[in-house]
Design a protein around this motif. Sequence first.
Motif, PDB file in Angstrom:
ATOM      1  N   GLY A  61       0.553  -0.918  -0.129  1.00 27.50           N
ATOM      2  CA  GLY A  61       0.086  -0.347  -0.229  1.00 27.50           C
ATOM      3  C   GLY A  61       0.239   0.744  -0.088  1.00 27.50           C
ATOM      4  O   GLY A  61       0.888   2.564  -0.235  1.00 27.50           O
ATOM      5  N   LEU A  62       2.056   1.775   0.477  1.00 31.08           N
ATOM      6  CA  LEU A  62       3.168   2.662   0.615  1.00 31.08           C
ATOM      7  C   LEU A  62       3.431   2.359  -0.184  1.00 31.08           C
ATOM      8  O   LEU A  62       3.385   3.799  -1.103  1.00 31.08           O
ATOM      9  N   VAL A  63       4.212   1.724  -0.636  1.00 34.97           N
ATOM     10  CA  VAL A  63       5.094   2.184  -2.514  1.00 34.97           C
ATOM     11  C   VAL A  63       3.658   2.356  -3.608  1.00 34.97           C
ATOM     12  O   VAL A  63       3.678   3.638  -4.236  1.00 34.97           O
ATOM     13  N   GLU A  64       2.549   1.854  -3.101  1.00 40.54           N
ATOM     14  CA  GLU A  64       1.466   2.296  -4.212  1.00 40.54           C
ATOM     15  C   GLU A  64       1.040   4.180  -4.056  1.00 40.54           C
ATOM     16  O   GLU A  64       1.028   4.939  -5.041  1.00 40.54           O
ATOM     17  N   ALA A  65       0.903   3.995  -2.640  1.00 40.96           N
ATOM     18  CA  ALA A  65       0.810   5.578  -1.874  1.00 40.96           C
ATOM     19  C   ALA A  65       1.851   6.741  -2.390  1.00 40.96           C
ATOM     20  O   ALA A  65       1.754   7.710  -3.260  1.00 40.96           O
ATOM     21  N   LEU A  89      17.182  -4.356   9.688  1.00 39.52           N
ATOM     22  CA  LEU A  89      17.689  -4.419   7.744  1.00 39.52           C
ATOM     23  C   LEU A  89      16.825  -4.057   7.186  1.00 39.52           C
ATOM     24  O   LEU A  89      16.686  -3.577   5.523  1.00 39.52           O
ATOM     25  N   TYR A  90      16.163  -5.238   6.938  1.00 38.09           N
ATOM     26  CA  TYR A  90      14.963  -5.532   6.628  1.00 38.09           C
ATOM     27  C   TYR A  90      14.207  -4.589   6.222  1.00 38.09           C
ATOM     28  O   TYR A  90      13.663  -4.190   4.729  1.00 38.09           O
ATOM     29  N   VAL A  91      13.654  -3.978   7.548  1.00 37.82           N
ATOM     30  CA  VAL A  91      12.485  -2.793   7.344  1.00 37.82           C
ATOM     31  C   VAL A  91      13.103  -1.647   6.513  1.00 37.82           C
ATOM     32  O   VAL A  91      11.749  -1.118   5.228  1.00 37.82           O
ATOM     33  N   ILE A  92      13.964  -1.505   6.780  1.00 39.17           N
ATOM     34  CA  ILE A  92      15.539  -0.041   5.628  1.00 39.17           C
ATOM     35  C   ILE A  92      15.131  -0.028   4.585  1.00 39.17           C
ATOM     36  O   ILE A  92      14.675   0.540   3.532  1.00 39.17           O
ATOM     37  N   LEU A  93      15.209  -1.800   3.678  1.00 40.59           N
ATOM     38  CA  LEU A  93      15.456  -1.717   2.899  1.00 40.59           C
ATOM     39  C   LEU A  93      14.522  -1.936   2.132  1.00 40.59           C
ATOM     40  O   LEU A  93      14.257  -1.041   0.546  1.00 40.59           O
ATOM     41  N   ARG A  94      12.954  -1.791   2.588  1.00 48.21           N
ATOM     42  CA  ARG A  94      11.985  -1.974   1.935  1.00 48.21           C
ATOM     43  C   ARG A  94      11.366  -0.444   1.842  1.00 48.21           C
ATOM     44  O   ARG A  94      10.074  -0.495   1.423  1.00 48.21           O
ATOM     45  N   LEU A  95      11.969   0.577   2.557  1.00 49.10           N
ATOM     46  CA  LEU A  95      11.811   2.000   2.691  1.00 49.10           C
ATOM     47  C   LEU A  95      12.359   2.687   1.329  1.00 49.10           C
ATOM     48  O   LEU A  95      11.870   3.299   0.084  1.00 49.10           O
ATOM     49  N   PHE A  96      13.159   1.760   0.196  1.00 44.54           N
ATOM     50  CA  PHE A  96      13.408   1.819  -0.808  1.00 44.54           C
ATOM     51  C   PHE A  96      12.995   2.038  -1.865  1.00 44.54           C
ATOM     52  O   PHE A  96      12.866   3.223  -2.319  1.00 44.54           O
ATOM     53  N   PRO A  97      11.814   1.014  -2.473  1.00 42.86           N
ATOM     54  CA  PRO A  97      11.243   0.945  -3.457  1.00 42.86           C
ATOM     55  C   PRO A  97       9.705   2.151  -3.164  1.00 42.86           C
ATOM     56  O   PRO A  97       9.207   2.622  -3.898  1.00 42.86           O
ATOM     57  N   VAL A  98       9.903   2.519  -1.637  1.00 39.14           N
ATOM     58  CA  VAL A  98       8.537   3.469  -1.626  1.00 39.14           C
ATOM     59  C   VAL A  98       8.993   4.773  -1.705  1.00 39.14           C
ATOM     60  O   VAL A  98       8.965   5.610  -2.282  1.00 39.14           O
TER      61      VAL A  98
END
Lengths: 481, 225
Positions: A191-195, A252-261
Amino acid sequence: MELAAILLIPALASGFALLPTNRHFAAPMTVAATVVVFILASAVAVRTTHTGRVDALGQWLTCDGLGALILALVALVAMTAALFSWGYIRIRAGHSERRKEQHYYALYNLFVMSLLAVPILANVALMWVAIELTTLLSAFLVGFEDTPEALEAAWKYVVLTTLGAVLALLGFLILYWGSQVAGYAPFTWAGLVEAAPRMPPALLWPAFLLILVGFGTKVGLVPMHTWLPDAHSQAPASICALLSGVETTTVLYVILRLFPVVGGTPSLDARPWFVGFGLLSVAIATLLLIYVRDFKRMFAFSTVEHMGIILVAAGLGGAEAHLGAAYQMAGHAIAKSFCFFAAGAVATVFGTQEIAAIRGLVRFAPLTAVALTAGAFAITGAPPFAVFISEFLIFKAGIASGQYLTIALLATFVVIAFCAVMFHINRMTFSTPLGSVPATALPLSCSATLAVAAIPLVVIGIYVPPALQDLLHAAATAMGG
Amino acid sequence: MHSPHFSVIFSLDALTGALFLLTAIGVVATRQVLASLQLFIAQSLLLSLSALLLGIALGSPHLFAVAGITIATKTVLIPWLLRHTVSVEVYRTREIDRVLNIPSSLLIAAFLVVIAYAIANPLLGAVDLPFARINLPLGLAAMFLGVFTVVARREAVPQLLGLLALENGVFFAGVAIVPELPVIAELAAAVDVPVVALVVGLLTRQIHKRIGSTSVGRLAALRER
């Protein structure tokens, strides 16, 4: 359904560990529970590579390629660390302290559950709570030895990582604010990537920085790393394997998740931040590796270095660099947990963690010496181990995209770190022994763990099974490359 | 949507915010451990008051839930947990020896408040929410003051209260910027905060038992030599 079982089994195991049964019950029960969880996690990982994502419990739980990679790594290390605990914790707890052992296993299972929850909880706010729980549930595992040093380490660990997590919480609240402004979107990563492209950059930007710095504290990024060598050196070796091998990677996985956002917004560029923080961590960790005096601290600094390398790899951008980052995460989790098992074995045999106090290890405990040396080669990126291949992939991707300075610096630090670690390990293993050492026998479960954990360590450097290959590619795709 | 007494509520929220900031500064500057705890309780009450005011103004039942949860966990449960885990001796402690003296601490506190306003401004420029104008900068300021408390205090309980005040600051901003946060998230956070207090309280007890003092800022056996 497997996803729900993955969380339920450790929760039940935690309760069983506290039952007033025979003292020989909690350890094998935990091993059995983690084996089942590992099998389920592998099944989820395989299904994810076929279908793209797996949902459960009406989409409260979800798992894509990147989540599945983390899930499988956590389950693997949880299994080997449980086996290691069996004999090791019995010695550490003292033979008469049944309660202490039971508390250890109750917390161990809950800690594992919180780690497993992070990559599969769909709601981002709940995921934040799971990360916060990883700290709170492992605090007493870090302070398990109950020495002044262990309690100091536990205190710093809880206070500093919670402080970081609360900063990250504000970041997530601002992200939610942004997704509300952008129109309704579910508060999930998808949802965040979309928004994100419709969010005002003035909101996305501070949210990104707050989460990077806040969770960067828990990952051990320099300059927020100060607690990490303390906690990762004072905890029992089985817990160190989990903390260093997978807890850091999970955050670190969570930080990497921000990358596409953040990547969806053209006016923002997260990449220089990733590369900058990553290189700084690698550089400082390398310097500290040269002067280190305690071999568990040495492996802790190596974790700071590896987190930096993965962050740089993510910041380089592109499919190949992201594949390198995914492979590095797998290689690091497997090799670092193995290193801590070997370090725990050495500390058990010699009763000390001082590098200077251990000489001629190979004459007293040849198998442990081989394990320690092999672990050190694997973690510093010598061929034929996985970290060598992943670092090679990262360097290649960086050169192909023309980021020569970053790669030159990274390669220099990696080589210095290799030399520093091998210098210490070589002195411990091969130099002339300092008189006779009262060698304590290594518990059977510890030797067995070294044998079991050596299998993935050796195999994935030489041969990556097709299923794992698919998983790494799926993880790289989810990272947005 | 907006309640008829909007401007009255707005002024009341501004007053609550000002008092909220004062309690955050108080936690930085108080020597007595027990007084720090009382300031934290006052701060939590002000947080729930602000949530209540915003709940009335925006007609949001979520915020009433937040107010209720805050009162239950932070003014009742957490003080109870701390009294039962940390021994009375610790509460009687006066912190004589600090990292910084009180005047310079207050100077830094004032500076942090100014920074909080500077940081909040571009966010408020991008999205206009009336209550965020009060709550976001003050929440940020309380957050920075919480970080500063953790760094500047040496006693275990004040460091914990700094941590909890930091969390209060985040929620003070949160009630204004995301009034519609799913209830599940609030419930989860409501469980999390007392667990923080419990774990840190138990750790404090263990440190007190083993080391004989709770001056955690002085623990420095682990460092690079």
